[in-house]
Scaffold this active site. Sequence first.
Site, mmCIF file in Angstrom:
data_model
loop_
_atom_site.group_PDB
_atom_site.id
_atom_site.type_symbol
_atom_site.label_atom_id
_atom_site.label_comp_id
_atom_site.label_asym_id
_atom_site.label_seq_id
_atom_site.Cartn_x
_atom_site.Cartn_y
_atom_site.Cartn_z
ATOM 1 N N SER A 1 0.846 -1.175 0.000
ATOM 2 C CA SER A 1 0.000 0.000 0.000
ATOM 3 C C SER A 1 0.895 1.243 0.000
ATOM 4 C CB SER A 1 -0.867 -0.019 1.247
ATOM 5 O OG SER A 1 -1.628 1.134 1.257
ATOM 6 N N GLY A 2 0.599 2.178 -0.892
ATOM 7 C CA GLY A 2 1.377 3.413 -0.953
ATOM 8 C C GLY A 2 2.597 3.302 -1.849
ATOM 9 N N THR B 1 -1.775 2.466 -7.854
ATOM 10 C CA THR B 1 -2.906 3.143 -8.468
ATOM 11 C C THR B 1 -2.420 4.272 -9.371
ATOM 12 O OG1 THR B 1 -4.181 2.563 -6.536
ATOM 13 C CG2 THR B 1 -5.095 4.237 -7.951
ATOM 14 N N ASN C 1 -0.823 5.310 3.313
ATOM 15 C CA ASN C 1 -1.162 6.016 2.085
ATOM 16 C C ASN C 1 -2.422 6.847 2.344
ATOM 17 O OD1 ASN C 1 -1.816 6.825 -0.474
ATOM 18 N ND2 ASN C 1 -1.816 4.785 -1.384
ATOM 19 N N SER D 1 -5.400 5.349 -0.026
ATOM 20 C CA SER D 1 -5.138 3.927 -0.216
ATOM 21 C C SER D 1 -6.374 3.223 -0.775
ATOM 22 C CB SER D 1 -4.769 3.339 1.134
ATOM 23 O OG SER D 1 -4.560 1.978 1.003
ATOM 24 N N SER D 2 -6.175 2.459 -1.843
ATOM 25 C CA SER D 2 -7.316 1.719 -2.407
ATOM 26 C C SER D 2 -7.590 0.548 -1.479
ATOM 27 C CB SER D 2 -6.990 1.178 -3.792
ATOM 28 O OG SER D 2 -6.106 2.026 -4.457
ATOM 29 N N GLY E 1 -0.198 -5.846 -2.878
ATOM 30 C CA GLY E 1 0.951 -6.748 -2.923
ATOM 31 C C GLY E 1 1.016 -7.512 -1.618
ATOM 32 N N GLU F 1 1.410 -8.544 1.960
ATOM 33 C CA GLU F 1 1.265 -7.648 3.096
ATOM 34 C C GLU F 1 1.724 -8.363 4.365
ATOM 35 O OE1 GLU F 1 -1.839 -4.289 2.576
ATOM 36 O OE2 GLU F 1 -2.636 -5.639 4.085
HETATM 37 N N1 LIG Z 1 4.960 7.994 -10.104
HETATM 38 C C1 LIG Z 1 4.682 8.785 -9.078
HETATM 39 N N2 LIG Z 1 5.069 10.073 -9.087
HETATM 40 C C2 LIG Z 1 4.789 10.886 -8.059
HETATM 41 N N3 LIG Z 1 4.138 10.496 -6.947
HETATM 42 C C3 LIG Z 1 3.709 9.215 -6.862
HETATM 43 C C4 LIG Z 1 3.957 8.302 -7.930
HETATM 44 N N4 LIG Z 1 3.430 7.126 -7.572
HETATM 45 C C5 LIG Z 1 2.880 7.304 -6.341
HETATM 46 N N5 LIG Z 1 3.042 8.555 -5.913
HETATM 47 C C6 LIG Z 1 2.589 9.126 -4.626
HETATM 48 O O1 LIG Z 1 2.326 8.072 -3.729
HETATM 49 C C7 LIG Z 1 0.996 8.113 -3.272
HETATM 50 C C8 LIG Z 1 0.433 6.706 -3.148
HETATM 51 O O2 LIG Z 1 0.332 6.093 -4.413
HETATM 52 P P1 LIG Z 1 -0.829 5.072 -4.760
HETATM 53 O O3 LIG Z 1 -0.728 4.800 -6.216
HETATM 54 O O4 LIG Z 1 -2.138 5.538 -4.262
HETATM 55 O O5 LIG Z 1 -0.374 3.804 -3.954
HETATM 56 P P2 LIG Z 1 -1.032 2.362 -3.941
HETATM 57 O O6 LIG Z 1 -2.126 2.346 -4.935
HETATM 58 O O7 LIG Z 1 0.090 1.452 -4.294
HETATM 59 O O8 LIG Z 1 -1.481 2.160 -2.566
HETATM 60 C C9 LIG Z 1 0.246 8.910 -4.311
HETATM 61 O O9 LIG Z 1 -0.849 9.555 -3.751
HETATM 62 C C10 LIG Z 1 1.308 9.887 -4.772
HETATM 63 O O10 LIG Z 1 1.373 10.984 -3.899
HETATM 64 MG MG LIG Z 2 -4.072 2.038 -4.657
#
Ligand SMILES: Nc1ncnc2c1ncn2[C@@H]1O[C@H](COP(=O)(O)OP(=O)(O)O)[C@@H](O)[C@H]1O
Ligand SMILES: [Mg+2]
Length: 1007
Positions: free
Chosen positions: A107-108, A112, A157, A160-161, A387, A389
């Site tokens: 997560s984070g 996404t 996050n 977080s989804s 992923g 956890e």
């Molecule tokens: N490629 C990227 N460039 C800039 N910031 C990113 C990038 N990927 C993730 N982040 C930052 O990390 C945070 C969490 O990403 P997110 O995709 O929501 O994580 P996940 O879906 O894996 O839990 C986002 O809100 C953003 O601020």
């Molecule tokens: Mg997500």
Amino acid sequence: MESALTARDRVGVQDFVLLENYNSEAAFIENLRRRFRENLIYTYIGSVLVSVNPYKELEIYSKPQMERYRGVSFYEISPHIYAVSDNTYRAMRTERKDQCILISGESGAGKTEASKKILLYYAVTCPTNDHMAALGDRLLQSNPVLEAFGNAKTLRNDNSSRFGKYMDVQFDFRGAPVGGHILNYLLEKSRVVHQNHGERNFHIFYQLLDGGEDDLLITLDLERNPQKYQYLVKGNCPRLSSVSDKNNWKVVMKALPVIGFTEEEKLLNIIASVLHLGNTQFGEGEEGETYITTETQIHHLSKLMGVDGSALGEALTHKKLTAKGEEMISPLSFEQALSARDALAKAVYGRTFTWLVEKINQSLALKDELYHSSKGSSVIGLLDIYGFEVLQHNSFEQFCINYCNEKLQQLFIELTLRSEQEEYETEGIAWETVQYFDNKIICDLIEEKHKGIISILDEECLRPGETCDVSFLEKLEDALGGHPHFVTHKLANGKTRRVMSREEFRLLHYAGEVNYNVNGFLDKNNDSLNRNLKEVMCQSDNQILQHCFRREEVIDQKRPEMAATQFKNSLMKLMEILMSKEPSYVRCIKPNDAKQPGRFDEVLVRHQVKYLGLMENLRVRRAGFAYRRRFEAFLQRYKPLCPETWPNWHGRLSDGVSTLVSHLGYKPEEYKLGRSKIFIRFPKTLFTTEDALEAKKPEIVIVIQSGWRGMKARRRAKRRRQAAELIRRFIKGFIYRHEEYCPENEYFLDHVRYSFLKNLRQNLPKSVLDKNWPTPPPLVAEASEHLRRMHMRNMTLKYCRRVQPEWKKQMMQKVEASKIFKDQKDSYPQSVGRLFLDSRLVMYRENTQHLRRFSHCFTLGNDKVQYGVSVIKYDRRGFKPRPRQLLLTNTFAVLVDRTKIKQRMDYSAMRGISVSSLSDGVFVVHMPSEDNKQKGDVVLHCSHVIELVTKLAMMANKVSYVNISPGSIRFAVARGKEGIIDFVRGSELKVAKGKRGHLLVVSQRLY
Ligand SMILES: Nc1ncnc2c1ncn2[C@@H]1O[C@H](COP(=O)(O)OP(=O)(O)O)[C@@H](O)[C@H]1O
Ligand SMILES: [Mg+2]
């Protein structure tokens, strides 16, 4: 790959496959760190993309960047999420095979974000039409809605989804996106009723309270303050600095109609009822019975959910049982009532979320009218799923998530090895066993029928009698004791036992060990909702709830599937979907827990590298050959290293490569030649070759440089030769220019002709009066004359076509005037520039421009007056001047004294007109005096004598009768006598009686 090779010294390797020490985790992490420090967040493991979350905006996602990656081969350019997107898209287009991109990570870690970037890449770079643009819009707009309902702030996050998402994007045969479909997995429903400290419930609750208008909140019986709601206070974190709930609320409300929503109100009623459910409290009576203490909440709930309030109250505090075919109602304990309430909240929210996804799918669905164009369409799937956890306390959710990752690893191994094997087969290389860990044994441990953990869990849930989480653990120990990947406190040896609690079991996943606490497993697996609560919900007026709670569910006595089994089945389906597709992988890594840019926490990263199975990934990839390249690409790059292949190899490609590598001294175990590719086992071999190329470059540069210089010099010399030849021909032609056209002068003469005509074209006369014409060389004199005439005729013709009738008349008169007076009379030149008018009489004067209007203004008898002018008549004797008007008709002229006709002169009888050659206006109309009707010659003076005489002569058709006398004019007086007018030049005009009874006219000198 090539760019990776050149860049390897500066920022590690762009592809881990080229890492010499591929078994060393430290080397792996060091490579990640070096690149991360330079903001190079992407690195490959073969075709797998590893991405490290930068936690800051990088300038690498612009449209020009997208263009850079479009249509470019994967290895030619630095690693990027766009390279994966583009490669997948192209593979789909060219191989006509469905693709999928699997994104995993903690997560984070940026899953996404990665999936959004991929979607955006397709939205921007794929061909579209209007419908598709709208679809692209819906695809992008569905995101904020899904995120509002399915995402929440967690410690890891802020966005977080809390559900797994698999999304299909469908493309038509032209490669344009035409449809989409989303599958959701395992929404974390427990979050609806409980959040850990520092975390929040799903975003939508806060968005509604912060962004909803006052009226809306009143209708929903809500207050703006989130602290008032039990379901929102658990984490003690109502607001977030990084998220504006109010703005997001607006975004969601705007997005809803785009994705075809019309039932907002019903949806919001449900969201509000979840909050009210949270605030529904119970009390415990003296006899242990449970009752509701907050009747107003029940009232709100009944209104918002559209259910019967008392039935709801009853169902929240009692349960219905069927024993031996009889229905029994039994009261719930206080705890049971609380958990029934929470179960209802979770069920309502969870099912509404599923309904929402369905709704979005309807809006993304491929429309019927597009069905035909979608034949031959293909799909790209995007899997954004949790992923591996490993938390401090791992529960049922982590068990499911990690199980999912085991399955995905299986898929990875199977597909990677399969594709590796296929490649070896097509290349005709003997398959060599690959050393890797096959995690099938762990998948079986979890999912096997009757024997697996899930089956045992289900059994324990269904078993009559006293069951609890601990009894489940015991069952596990009984059934699985001795399994190499399963340990419990009881089964463990001393060392392990020390770090395990009695309520835990440990699974040795492919990525590492995880301890799971069995507390809550049974409950969560049961995920049950009392039947009477279901019955109440079935009767709801709210259509969404009606859709979510089907009557059949109540009637059907069969027990619904348990949560783990449901998840297992949906995973099976997902695996089926993924197996039918060509996969690409994106592995996301979180560099630190503080969401800070630039910080690389090695312990954290190592943990993820381990649990993402990256080392395992690399091992599988490196099991065979580190590097493979098509013959032509390999030869093209390294041919300077061998004299036989440099600069060009003309034989068969495989022979060329063979010659090259034997020259380079490759040992047989270092490489293999396939049918179209060379396979190199160790990166070292390749690096040595690459270094040799680097060393060779200065030499190559010199060769290329000298070749280029020589070529340039030769080209210059050739051009000089051509120029000299041209000049020579020119001079020779000049010498022979007067000869007949012959080879010696043909170039020169052609040039002369050509330049004359070209010059002529620029300098043609622009008007008929312009008589200039370039002087032609003798050679083209005749043609020039023809051209001149043609051009003049052409201009004249054009001019004539433009002339209006009245101008034509004017011109004709002017021409006649010229014939009569040109060079004959002094005042003629002055008259040329003045228009001849149709009348000069005073009454018309003000309108003299409009010639046409006066021609037929009045008539004399039957004749129209064509012209009128004031004149002075001189008596023939005594020359007394009398003002008169002379009017001309078509057949005669009359002298008029205002209204009285004094004299009529028929043109037919007119004998002539005399004027002087000087500038005076005197003229004599010679008329026969014998005729009684005519009174003889008339002496007149008119200021417009040229105009008048011309008109008169033309009308009378007596142009040749005009007589211009230089000195004097004789005229007939009555009875054979004649008078004389003498003309002389003087200082001013004078008409007076002179000597000998002559009339003396003194004309002004004009120049
Ligand atoms: N490629 C990227 N460039 C800039 N910031 C990113 C990038 N990927 C993730 N982040 C930052 O990390 C945070 C969490 O990403 P997110 O995709 O929501 O994580 P996940 O879906 O894996 O839990 C986002 O809100 C953003 O601020
Ligand atoms: Mg997500």
